[in-house]
Write a protein that holds these residues in place. Structure first.
Motif, PDB file in Angstrom:
ATOM      1  N   PHE A  52       0.827  -1.202   0.000  1.00 52.32           N
ATOM      2  CA  PHE A  52       0.000   0.000   0.000  1.00 52.32           C
ATOM      3  C   PHE A  52       0.870   1.264   0.000  1.00 52.32           C
ATOM      4  O   PHE A  52       0.607   2.253  -0.695  1.00 52.32           O
ATOM      5  CB  PHE A  52      -0.920  -0.014   1.227  1.00 52.32           C
ATOM      6  CG  PHE A  52      -1.793   1.205   1.344  1.00 52.32           C
ATOM      7  CD1 PHE A  52      -2.893   1.385   0.510  1.00 52.32           C
ATOM      8  CD2 PHE A  52      -1.507   2.197   2.277  1.00 52.32           C
ATOM      9  CE1 PHE A  52      -3.691   2.498   0.612  1.00 52.32           C
ATOM     10  CE2 PHE A  52      -2.304   3.330   2.375  1.00 52.32           C
ATOM     11  CZ  PHE A  52      -3.412   3.484   1.541  1.00 52.32           C
ATOM     12  N   LYS A  53       1.957   1.258   0.766  1.00 50.16           N
ATOM     13  CA  LYS A  53       2.866   2.406   0.823  1.00 50.16           C
ATOM     14  C   LYS A  53       3.512   2.669  -0.542  1.00 50.16           C
ATOM     15  O   LYS A  53       3.592   3.815  -0.985  1.00 50.16           O
ATOM     16  CB  LYS A  53       3.940   2.136   1.883  1.00 50.16           C
ATOM     17  CG  LYS A  53       4.948   3.264   2.052  1.00 50.16           C
ATOM     18  CD  LYS A  53       5.978   2.916   3.115  1.00 50.16           C
ATOM     19  CE  LYS A  53       7.028   4.003   3.233  1.00 50.16           C
ATOM     20  NZ  LYS A  53       8.061   3.671   4.236  1.00 50.16           N
ATOM     21  N   LYS A  54       3.967   1.614  -1.183  1.00 51.78           N
ATOM     22  CA  LYS A  54       4.577   1.775  -2.498  1.00 51.78           C
ATOM     23  C   LYS A  54       3.573   2.300  -3.516  1.00 51.78           C
ATOM     24  O   LYS A  54       3.908   3.128  -4.370  1.00 51.78           O
ATOM     25  CB  LYS A  54       5.144   0.441  -2.967  1.00 51.78           C
ATOM     26  CG  LYS A  54       6.384  -0.004  -2.196  1.00 51.78           C
ATOM     27  CD  LYS A  54       6.875  -1.366  -2.700  1.00 51.78           C
ATOM     28  CE  LYS A  54       8.097  -1.823  -1.917  1.00 51.78           C
ATOM     29  NZ  LYS A  54       8.598  -3.149  -2.383  1.00 51.78           N
ATOM     30  N   TYR A  81       1.917   6.780  -6.896  1.00 54.20           N
ATOM     31  CA  TYR A  81       0.837   7.640  -7.394  1.00 54.20           C
ATOM     32  C   TYR A  81       1.194   9.117  -7.185  1.00 54.20           C
ATOM     33  O   TYR A  81       0.888   9.974  -8.012  1.00 54.20           O
ATOM     34  CB  TYR A  81      -0.467   7.309  -6.661  1.00 54.20           C
ATOM     35  CG  TYR A  81      -1.650   8.110  -7.139  1.00 54.20           C
ATOM     36  CD1 TYR A  81      -2.319   7.752  -8.318  1.00 54.20           C
ATOM     37  CD2 TYR A  81      -2.096   9.228  -6.435  1.00 54.20           C
ATOM     38  CE1 TYR A  81      -3.389   8.491  -8.775  1.00 54.20           C
ATOM     39  CE2 TYR A  81      -3.161   9.975  -6.874  1.00 54.20           C
ATOM     40  CZ  TYR A  81      -3.812   9.593  -8.046  1.00 54.20           C
ATOM     41  OH  TYR A  81      -4.881  10.338  -8.490  1.00 54.20           O
ATOM     42  N   ALA A  82       1.885   9.431  -6.071  1.00 51.03           N
ATOM     43  CA  ALA A  82       2.258  10.829  -5.779  1.00 51.03           C
ATOM     44  C   ALA A  82       3.524  11.261  -6.501  1.00 51.03           C
ATOM     45  O   ALA A  82       3.881  12.439  -6.474  1.00 51.03           O
ATOM     46  CB  ALA A  82       2.443  11.003  -4.279  1.00 51.03           C
TER      47      ALA A  82
END
Length: 539
Positions: free
Chosen positions: A23-25, A30-31
């Motif tokens: 989820f962090k990756k 995306y950012a």
């Protein structure tokens, strides 16, 4: 902002997959950010920043910048940096490297639109860049694997290559201090104003950049605060929004800034330069403390001048002259007894009827003449009883009194000394001061006129007396109504008043009056001349 996620565990999923890391990756991808686990291009340790204030370790990545401080951490995307500035401090010991950020970084409710790093000018440091050969080639030789030299130059070159932006440096403006910086304040916060080629940069609280194309006009005016004589206010009117004012700017920067704005074709609401002499004169008029000190100094000078005139006054000489006059008057009136003297008074060897005491205090009250106050009271009493006038009437046919050398000079130069608005006292004061400065050669002409005028007055006065003028006013009846057939036992009588018989005594009485009148006329003339000389000295 800080968000926390709870990831529920699903028994059916594989245990080797960490959903939290996945989820962090996904969020970082995306950012458009990269994880800090990657190797940074360069690491800058213990860098002093004025905005946000503190010391930070700065890690530079290909797409972001990470700031790690003791309290706060910041992460700035490279794409949010839109301008770079490199300007020197006014003291010449440090250099500011400024990054303009859009959108700004936030710390709670505070927004920072500029990241300002403060580097010592003389500090040198060697930096190792973690770049591949391809990345070094893309920089067109600007970056090297090892870079050394002043740290502010090395850091600015690295940011210029990574951000692909031009660095804005000071242009042609040089202030009164010899640097491109102007010391001033904005909203009571001190800072430095840099007039650059395309705008004004203010460092540092709050830091701002005002482009010339957004400025409608400027205004330079004297400050309204307590330091009115030393500073200037600089007001910048923006096309959108209200004016921005920079206060307490040194007055020497006024003309420097005026000339620079005129070259940039920026509209100035008061298009006049301030002359240095005019500025100094206006300072003297405006500054209340300075005006009070000058006024006090002038008063002291005037008092010193007034006191210096007292040095010419000789008290001993004046007392001696007065005693001589009293003695002469007593000798002239010795032929008649005086009620103010005791009948048994002692006579001295000269026969004058008065014994000269050692001091005025040694004279007994019976032998001493009455005080001026007593004389005045007696005179007023006689005037009330006899109906006489207190003041002697002036004869219109009497000759004009002689003038001193000062009055001859004053009458000839009165118009040249008088200025608009001067009173009679002001003109007299100026004349007295100028007369003191004249030399002996300059005064010869007027002293000769005064001597000639005095000769004229004496000649006319003799003719006036021959024609009978002044006889009625000068001759006065005797104060004593007593008649004596011979010399008095209480007072010594002069020779001319002693007669052998009663008949001769009656014939001598008119002569006595005529002889007494002549000394009085001469004493009156002397008093008039002394009054004129005293008036000239006071002027």
């Amino acid at each position: 902002m800080e968000m926390r996620f709870h990831m529920p565990v699903d028994a059916e999923t594989e245990e080797d997959v960490d959903k939290v890391e996945e989820f962090k990756k996904a969020v970082l991808a995306y950012a458009g950010l990269e994880a800090e686990t990657e190797q940074p291009i360069v690491l800058l340790t213990d860098i002093l920043c004025t905005t946000p204030r503190g010391r930070y370790d700065i890690k530079v990545y290909p797409t972001s910048i990470a700031l790690h401080g003791k309290t706060y951490d910041y992460k700035i995307p490279i794409k949010s940096i839109n301008r770079l500035f490199l300007v020197p401090h006014k003291d010449g010991r440090s250099v500011f490297f400024v990054l303009s950020l859009n959108p700004p970084i936030r710390q709670g409710q505070t927004r920072y639109s500029y990241l300002i790093m403060d580097f010592p000018k003389d500090e040198e440091q060697e930096l190792e860049l973690s770049l591949t050969d391809e990345q070094l080639e893309e920089s067109n030789g600007a970056l090297k694997r090892t870079m050394d030299g002043p740290i502010y130059k090395t850091v600015s070159v690295v940011f210029k290559a990574i951000c692909n932006l031009k660095i804005t440096e000071p242009g042609r403006f040089i202030g009164h201090s010899g640097t491109p910086a102007i010391q001033c304040t904005h909203r009571q916060n001190p800072g430095l104003l840099y007039p650059l080629e395309k705008g004004f940069l203010f460092i540092h609280k709050p830091a701002m950049y005002l482009r010339y194309e957004d400025v409608s006009s400027c205004h330079l005016a004297r400050s309204d605060g307590g330091t009115v004589t030393r500073t200037v206010d600089f007001e910048v009117d923006m096309k959108s929004g209200g004016p921005i004012i920079f206060n307490t700017m040194e007055k020497e920067e006024n003309n420097k800034l005026f000339d620079y704005l005129s070259k940039k074709n920026i509209k100035i609401r008061n298009p006049t330069r301030v002359d240095a002499r005019a500025a100094e004169s206006s300072d003297d008029e405006i500054d209340p403390y300075k005006a009070a000190v000058k006024a006090e100094g002038r008063k002291r000078d005037e008092s010193d001048d007034d006191e210096s005139t007292d040095e010419d006054y000789d008290l001993d000489k004046d007392l001696k002259d007065r005693k001589t006059k009293e003695k002469d008057s007593s000798e002239g009136s010795a032929s008649e007894p005086d009620d103010e003297y005791d009948s048994g008074s002692e006579q001295d060897s000269s026969g004058t009827g008065e014994s000269e005491p050692d001091s005025e205090e040694d004279v007994p009250s019976k032998k001493r003449k009455s005080d001026p106050k007593e004389k005045r009271e007696k005179k007023e009493k006689k005037e009330k009883e006899g109906g006489k006038k207190g003041k002697k009437e002036k004869d219109p046919n009497a000759p004009k009194r002689a003038q001193s050398a000062y009055f001859h000079w004053f009458n000839a130069n009165r118009l040249s000394l008088k200025e608009d608005g001067d009173s009679v006292a002001d003109v007299a004061k100026k004349a007295g001061a100028k007369w003191k400065t004249l030399g002996a050669e300059d005064k010869k002409e007027w002293e000769a006129k005064a001597e000639k005028d005095k000769t004229r007055y004496e000649t006319e006065m003799k003719e006036y007396r021959k024609s009978g003028g002044g006889g009625s006013s000068s001759s006065k009846p005797t104060t004593s109504s007593k008649k004596s057939s011979g010399p008095s036992t209480s007072k010594a009588i002069s020779k001319e008043y002693i007669s052998d018989s009663d008949d001769s005594d009656e014939e001598e009485k008119p002569k006595k009056k005529e002889k007494k009148a002549a000394p009085k006329e001469e004493s009156e003339d002397e008093e008039e001349e002394s009054e004129a000389s005293d008036a000239s000295d006071s002027d």
